[in-house]
Enzyme design. Structure first.
Site, short mmCIF file in Angstrom:
data_model
loop_
_atom_site.label_atom_id
_atom_site.label_comp_id
_atom_site.label_asym_id
_atom_site.label_seq_id
_atom_site.Cartn_x
_atom_site.Cartn_y
_atom_site.Cartn_z
N VAL A 136 0.87 -1.17 0.00
CA VAL A 136 0.00 0.00 0.00
C VAL A 136 0.91 1.22 0.00
O VAL A 136 1.92 1.26 0.71
CB VAL A 136 -0.92 0.03 1.23
CG1 VAL A 136 -1.83 1.25 1.20
CG2 VAL A 136 -1.73 -1.25 1.33
N CYS A 137 0.55 2.20 -0.82
CA CYS A 137 1.25 3.49 -0.84
C CYS A 137 2.74 3.25 -1.16
O CYS A 137 3.07 2.52 -2.09
CB CYS A 137 1.02 4.20 0.49
SG CYS A 137 1.47 5.93 0.56
N THR A 138 3.62 3.84 -0.39
CA THR A 138 5.05 3.75 -0.68
C THR A 138 5.68 2.42 -0.27
O THR A 138 6.88 2.24 -0.43
CB THR A 138 5.82 4.92 -0.02
OG1 THR A 138 5.53 4.94 1.38
CG2 THR A 138 5.42 6.24 -0.65
#
Length: 194
Positions: free
Chosen positions: A104-106
């Site tokens: 998720v995300c970075t």
């Protein structure tokens, strides 16, 4: 099915708590599906997340055992994680053991630094899509995707996209109907007020 949600210092809270909510709701509301969801971190004791929330992990990496799925969040802590050879080797090992890896995300930046996104489509938080392409070899960056499922690796964009990705995992690992039941149970009907 055993699912682990990774925790580390400065992980973004909703990046892991959103998928945790979806997957834990699945496990608890439908025990007949035989799903276990746990958290894992590098050490015992509290993990302090990006906004200050302190969380106690269920396991350390040494006590975790085998898992079928690993959810790896983002947050400012990923900058440290992507430069840690122990973390990168751990992800490579899990991938080699055929664990389904989801970021998720970075968190996808850490996957890229481990070489897991080379020549593959992937996404991340909108503010670091260029960095994602720089970390891997031929990463096909999808800046507008909420999530990208490329078989054994799934990447999601920032924060709330992790909820969408987790519902996708329920659909993929069980059924669309089960994912709809989980979505209804957690009353996930996004309609942003602004």
């Amino acid at each position: 099915m055993r699912i682990a949600v990774a925790l580390f210092e400065d992980a973004e809270e909703l990046d892991w708590a959103g998928p945790w909510e979806v997957l834990a709701a699945w496990a608890r509301q439908f025990p007949e599906d035989d799903v276990e969801v746990v958290t894992v971190a590098s050490h015992d004791g509290p993990v302090t997340c990006a906004k200050g929330l302190r969380v106690l992990p269920d396991h350390t990496w040494e006590t975790l055992g085998a898992v079928d799925v690993l959810v790896y969040p983002g947050g400012v802590g990923t900058r440290r994680e992507l430069a840690d050879p122990v973390v990168l080797d751990r992800l490579r090992t899990l991938h080699a053991e055929e664990t389904l890896l989801a970021s998720v995300c970075t968190g996808s930046l850490v996957f890229a630094a481990a070489g897991l996104l080379d020549g593959r489509p992937a996404t991340t938080w909108w503010g670091l899509v260029e960095r994602l392409g720089e970390l891997g070899d031929g990463v096909d960056v999808r800046p507008d995707a909420r999530f990208v499922d490329d078989g054994d690796v799934v990447t999601a964009a920032g924060v709330s996209a992790g909820i969408d990705m987790a519902l996708h995992l329920v659909a993929r690992l069980h059924s669309v109907e089960r994912a709809r039941e989980v979505r209804r149970y957690i009353q996930y009907d996004p309609e942003p007020p602004v």
